[in-house]
Scaffold this active site. Structure first.
Site, PDB file in Angstrom:
ATOM      1  N   ASN A 211     -45.789   7.561  36.382  1.00 59.20           N
ATOM      2  CA  ASN A 211     -46.725   8.483  35.733  1.00 59.20           C
ATOM      3  C   ASN A 211     -45.995   9.790  35.437  1.00 59.20           C
ATOM      4  O   ASN A 211     -44.797   9.910  35.699  1.00 59.20           O
ATOM      5  CB  ASN A 211     -47.954   8.709  36.632  1.00 59.20           C
ATOM      6  CG  ASN A 211     -47.540   9.225  37.988  1.00 59.20           C
ATOM      7  OD1 ASN A 211     -47.034  10.327  38.109  1.00 59.20           O
ATOM      8  ND2 ASN A 211     -47.740   8.412  39.019  1.00 59.20           N
ATOM      9  N   ASP A 280     -51.889   3.438  41.952  1.00 60.40           N
ATOM     10  CA  ASP A 280     -52.910   2.641  42.641  1.00 60.40           C
ATOM     11  C   ASP A 280     -52.526   1.164  42.678  1.00 60.40           C
ATOM     12  O   ASP A 280     -52.946   0.429  43.554  1.00 60.40           O
ATOM     13  CB  ASP A 280     -54.260   2.808  41.935  1.00 60.40           C
ATOM     14  CG  ASP A 280     -54.816   4.218  42.158  1.00 60.40           C
ATOM     15  OD1 ASP A 280     -54.631   4.744  43.265  1.00 60.40           O
ATOM     16  OD2 ASP A 280     -55.411   4.791  41.217  1.00 60.40           O
ATOM     17  N   LYS A 290     -33.310  -8.957  35.126  1.00 61.70           N
ATOM     18  CA  LYS A 290     -34.052  -8.415  33.992  1.00 61.70           C
ATOM     19  C   LYS A 290     -34.882  -9.518  33.317  1.00 61.70           C
ATOM     20  O   LYS A 290     -34.340 -10.593  33.020  1.00 61.70           O
ATOM     21  CB  LYS A 290     -33.043  -7.824  32.990  1.00 61.70           C
ATOM     22  CG  LYS A 290     -33.695  -7.139  31.837  1.00 61.70           C
ATOM     23  CD  LYS A 290     -32.657  -6.616  30.862  1.00 61.70           C
ATOM     24  CE  LYS A 290     -33.349  -6.148  29.592  1.00 61.70           C
ATOM     25  NZ  LYS A 290     -32.425  -5.995  28.479  1.00 61.70           N
ATOM     26  N   PHE A 324     -55.278  15.711  47.039  1.00 63.44           N
ATOM     27  CA  PHE A 324     -55.417  16.203  45.672  1.00 63.44           C
ATOM     28  C   PHE A 324     -56.239  15.185  44.896  1.00 63.44           C
ATOM     29  O   PHE A 324     -56.327  14.018  45.280  1.00 63.44           O
ATOM     30  CB  PHE A 324     -54.034  16.343  45.002  1.00 63.44           C
ATOM     31  CG  PHE A 324     -53.472  17.730  45.072  1.00 63.44           C
ATOM     32  CD1 PHE A 324     -53.006  18.242  46.270  1.00 63.44           C
ATOM     33  CD2 PHE A 324     -53.414  18.541  43.941  1.00 63.44           C
ATOM     34  CE1 PHE A 324     -52.491  19.524  46.350  1.00 63.44           C
ATOM     35  CE2 PHE A 324     -52.901  19.823  43.999  1.00 63.44           C
ATOM     36  CZ  PHE A 324     -52.440  20.316  45.209  1.00 63.44           C
ATOM     37  N   LYS A 338     -63.729  11.561  47.040  1.00 64.66           N
ATOM     38  CA  LYS A 338     -62.406  11.365  47.656  1.00 64.66           C
ATOM     39  C   LYS A 338     -62.295  12.116  48.981  1.00 64.66           C
ATOM     40  O   LYS A 338     -61.727  11.609  49.948  1.00 64.66           O
ATOM     41  CB  LYS A 338     -61.299  11.822  46.693  1.00 64.66           C
ATOM     42  CG  LYS A 338     -61.063  10.802  45.584  1.00 64.66           C
ATOM     43  CD  LYS A 338     -60.024  11.224  44.573  1.00 64.66           C
ATOM     44  CE  LYS A 338     -59.985  10.171  43.464  1.00 64.66           C
ATOM     45  NZ  LYS A 338     -59.282  10.585  42.266  1.00 64.66           N
ATOM     46  N   LYS A 342     -61.685   9.752  52.083  1.00 67.81           N
ATOM     47  CA  LYS A 342     -60.335   9.813  52.647  1.00 67.81           C
ATOM     48  C   LYS A 342     -60.252  10.764  53.856  1.00 67.81           C
ATOM     49  O   LYS A 342     -59.189  11.061  54.347  1.00 67.81           O
ATOM     50  CB  LYS A 342     -59.335  10.202  51.555  1.00 67.81           C
ATOM     51  CG  LYS A 342     -59.409   9.235  50.340  1.00 67.81           C
ATOM     52  CD  LYS A 342     -58.279   9.405  49.360  1.00 67.81           C
ATOM     53  CE  LYS A 342     -58.486   8.516  48.140  1.00 67.81           C
ATOM     54  NZ  LYS A 342     -57.279   8.321  47.334  1.00 67.81           N
TER      55      LYS A 342
HETATM   56  O1  PMT Z   1     -46.204  16.977  39.801  1.00 70.59           O
HETATM   57  P1  PMT Z   1     -46.811  17.852  38.723  1.00 70.59           P
HETATM   58  O2  PMT Z   1     -46.243  17.552  37.355  1.00 70.59           O
HETATM   59  O3  PMT Z   1     -46.718  19.304  39.086  1.00 70.59           O
HETATM   60  O4  PMT Z   1     -48.368  17.498  38.606  1.00 70.59           O
HETATM   61  C1  PMT Z   1     -49.228  17.809  39.678  1.00 70.59           C
HETATM   62  C2  PMT Z   1     -50.292  16.716  39.913  1.00 70.59           C
HETATM   63  C3  PMT Z   1     -51.221  16.650  38.718  1.00 70.59           C
HETATM   64  C4  PMT Z   1     -49.623  15.339  40.118  1.00 70.59           C
HETATM   65  C5  PMT Z   1     -51.049  17.147  41.219  1.00 70.59           C
HETATM   66  O5  PMT Z   1     -51.653  18.392  41.011  1.00 70.59           O
HETATM   67  C6  PMT Z   1     -52.110  16.115  41.592  1.00 70.59           C
HETATM   68  O6  PMT Z   1     -53.233  16.152  41.153  1.00 70.59           O
HETATM   69  N1  PMT Z   1     -51.722  15.136  42.480  1.00 70.59           N
HETATM   70  C7  PMT Z   1     -52.575  14.015  42.854  1.00 70.59           C
HETATM   71  C8  PMT Z   1     -52.542  12.985  41.775  1.00 70.59           C
HETATM   72  C9  PMT Z   1     -53.314  11.747  42.142  1.00 70.59           C
HETATM   73  O7  PMT Z   1     -52.713  10.733  42.429  1.00 70.59           O
HETATM   74  O8  PMT Z   1     -54.585  11.885  42.225  1.00 70.59           O
HETATM   75  P2  PMT Z   1     -55.609  10.677  42.600  1.00 70.59           P
HETATM   76  O9  PMT Z   1     -56.916  11.252  42.291  1.00 70.59           O
HETATM   77  O10 PMT Z   1     -55.207   9.422  41.923  1.00 70.59           O
HETATM   78  O11 PMT Z   1     -55.412  10.475  44.159  1.00 70.59           O
HETATM   79  C10 PMT Z   1     -56.175  11.212  45.106  1.00 70.59           C
HETATM   80  C11 PMT Z   1     -55.352  11.483  46.356  1.00 70.59           C
HETATM   81  O12 PMT Z   1     -55.033  10.269  47.019  1.00 70.59           O
HETATM   82  C12 PMT Z   1     -54.032  12.197  46.100  1.00 70.59           C
HETATM   83  O13 PMT Z   1     -53.820  13.119  47.132  1.00 70.59           O
HETATM   84  C13 PMT Z   1     -53.018  11.061  46.177  1.00 70.59           C
HETATM   85  O14 PMT Z   1     -51.746  11.530  46.651  1.00 70.59           O
HETATM   86  C14 PMT Z   1     -53.649  10.123  47.178  1.00 70.59           C
HETATM   87  N2  PMT Z   1     -53.339   8.705  46.952  1.00 70.59           N
HETATM   88  C15 PMT Z   1     -53.745   8.047  45.831  1.00 70.59           C
HETATM   89  C16 PMT Z   1     -53.487   6.705  45.680  1.00 70.59           C
HETATM   90  C17 PMT Z   1     -52.801   6.008  46.716  1.00 70.59           C
HETATM   91  N3  PMT Z   1     -52.521   4.729  46.595  1.00 70.59           N
HETATM   92  N4  PMT Z   1     -52.392   6.679  47.802  1.00 70.59           N
HETATM   93  C18 PMT Z   1     -52.666   8.008  47.954  1.00 70.59           C
HETATM   94  O15 PMT Z   1     -52.292   8.605  48.968  1.00 70.59           O
END
Ligand code: PMT
Length: 404
Positions: A211, A280, A290, A324, A338, A342
């Site tokens: 991403n 995810d 490949k 986040f 979330k 979480k």
């Molecule tokens: O890196 P930059 O370019 O500065 O951009 C910053 C950002 C947009 C990446 C950052 O601000 C941000 O939002 N990070 C979280 C992105 C994200 O994965 O969001 P989510 O809503 O999909 O996940 C929610 C939370 O669960 C996050 O804390 C994530 O780290 C965590 N997660 C998600 C999926 C997973 N399988 N495991 C996780 O731990």
């Protein structure tokens, strides 16, 4: 920067002309600027330019003693609150790394015990040369802070990394440096783990899903936590920025690798911030070779990755946990879902559909949620300032002994 004494070292690179603007901006910001030029720099810009902008004598020759009561290179080295080298040439970095002091600037750099901030600028191949990179690594380990060059059209005609950072950005960096020294040590004695960047989920040896996360938000959090006195571990997936200094960096490419690195350190942490963009799903299989182009379509089966944050929430004991959420709609309801699911103490939601927020941007617009709903909505701020505010909220709550 009022009251700060800065030595501005100007080396003989074509970007020396930008150092004049930098000198002017540092002076306007209130600093007392003493310019020290190498002999080569004087062939590109006249010392008189810097003298007029700094209102101070410009030094070039080690033996040009202006005041008989002091030895000028030692006197300057002792008086500086910081030494800023812009442009820092490959030659000067090599001299610094190997302790060579054969002119006024390199002698001051050897004599000073003040923080050194170097802004390299040079040809792309000179910058990428293993010798330059090794010298920078030596200097980084000794605490020299680098203001990384930008990517773009270089004076030599090449396009690539090596362009001196803009004077405005260097001034911001110097300001941030002084601010960090004065930052209240709200996280002194705390162990903090931050995740940053986007995970890479491999399909075969040359292809992957990922991403747009650059790591900027996570790195800003790591720097802010470090400056608040914390012992910081940064778990970094795919990132496009240089790593912050004075933090422990652990690389973890995929979600599975990140999960292992994060969980193995979780018990010893006081605060964990999950700013990484974790995939995810991942391909159900990673091909050893490949994948060849055969049919008109290629079906890839994706399987769910573990949710690392959810697992941290399940195992949470003494830790303060911040998640986040990157959303493009229904920010509040998704964020609250979330936070609860979480088991986070705080959840930082960014609406990544906004121009000045989210992936790859230097700024962000976030709302911090706790179990009662929105606790603090921040305006557009640089990611470093956003990080400061998030950690201030966390530190206040941790130090008050309360979870949200
Ligand atoms: O890196 P930059 O370019 O500065 O951009 C910053 C950002 C947009 C990446 C950052 O601000 C941000 O939002 N990070 C979280 C992105 C994200 O994965 O969001 P989510 O809503 O999909 O996940 C929610 C939370 O669960 C996050 O804390 C994530 O780290 C965590 N997660 C998600 C999926 C997973 N399988 N495991 C996780 O731990």
């Amino acid at each position: 920067m009022k009251g700060k004494t800065i030595i501005l070292g100007v080396c003989g690179g074509i970007a020396a002309y930008k150092a004049a603007a930098l000198c002017s901006k540092l002076t306007q910001a209130g600093a007392k600027v003493h310019v020290v030029m190498t002999e080569s720099a004087t062939k590109l810009v006249a010392p008189a330019t810097f003298q007029a902008l700094s209102h101070e004598a410009v030094r070039v020759d080690t033996f040009d003693e202006l005041d008989p009561k002091v030895i000028s290179h030692i006197d300057l080295a002792d008086r500086a609150d910081a030494v800023v080298i812009a442009p820092a040439t490959a030659n000067m970095l090599a001299k610094m790394a190997h302790g060579i002091a054969d002119d006024m600037l390199s002698t001051i750099l050897l004599a000073t015990t003040s923080p050194i901030l170097a802004a390299p600028a040079m040809n792309v191949h000179m910058y990428a040369h293993p010798a330059t990179q090794a010298n920078m690594e030596i200097l980084r380990e000794r605490g020299v802070q680098f203001i990384e060059p930008g990517v773009g059209q270089l004076a030599c005609g090449y396009v690539g990394k090596g362009r001196l950072e803009e004077p405005e950005a260097i001034v911001e960096y110097v300001k941030a440096h002084f601010a960090s020294l004065e930052a209240p040590k709200l996280l002194a004695g705390k162990k903090v783990m931050i995740t940053a960047g986007g995970t890479v989920e491999r399909l075969d040896p040359v292809r992957y899903f990922t991403n747009d996360s650059s790591g900027k938000m996570g790195f800003a959090l790591a720097e802010a936590a470090r400056d608040m006195g914390a012992d910081v571990t940064l778990i970094a997936a795919r990132v496009s920025e240089a790593f912050p200094s004075d933090v422990t960096v652990i690389r973890a490419e995929s979600a599975l690798e990140m999960e292992a690195e994060v969980l193995s350190r979780y018990n010893e942490m006081d605060l964990v911030v999950k700013a990484a963009a974790v995939a995810d799903y991942r391909p159900s299989e990673t091909a050893a070779q490949k994948i060849k182009k055969t049919g008109e379509t290629l079906n890839v089966t994706l399987v769910k990755n573990p949710d690392i944050l959810e697992e941290l929430g399940r195992r949470k004991e003494h830790q303060f946990l911040i998640g986040f959420a990157a959303e493009t709609e229904q920010l509040e309801s998704y964020a609250m879902d979330k936070l609860v699911r979480k088991n986070c103490d705080l959840l930082v939601a960014n609406d990544v559909s906004q121009d000045q927020a989210g992936f790859g941007k230097d700024t962000n617009i976030v709302t911090i949620f706790d179990k009662n709903g929105p606790a603090l909505a921040l305006p557009v701020l640089g990611k470093r300032e956003t990080a400061n505010r998030i950690l201030q909220v966390a530190a206040e709550r941790m130090n008050a002994g309360g979870k949200a």
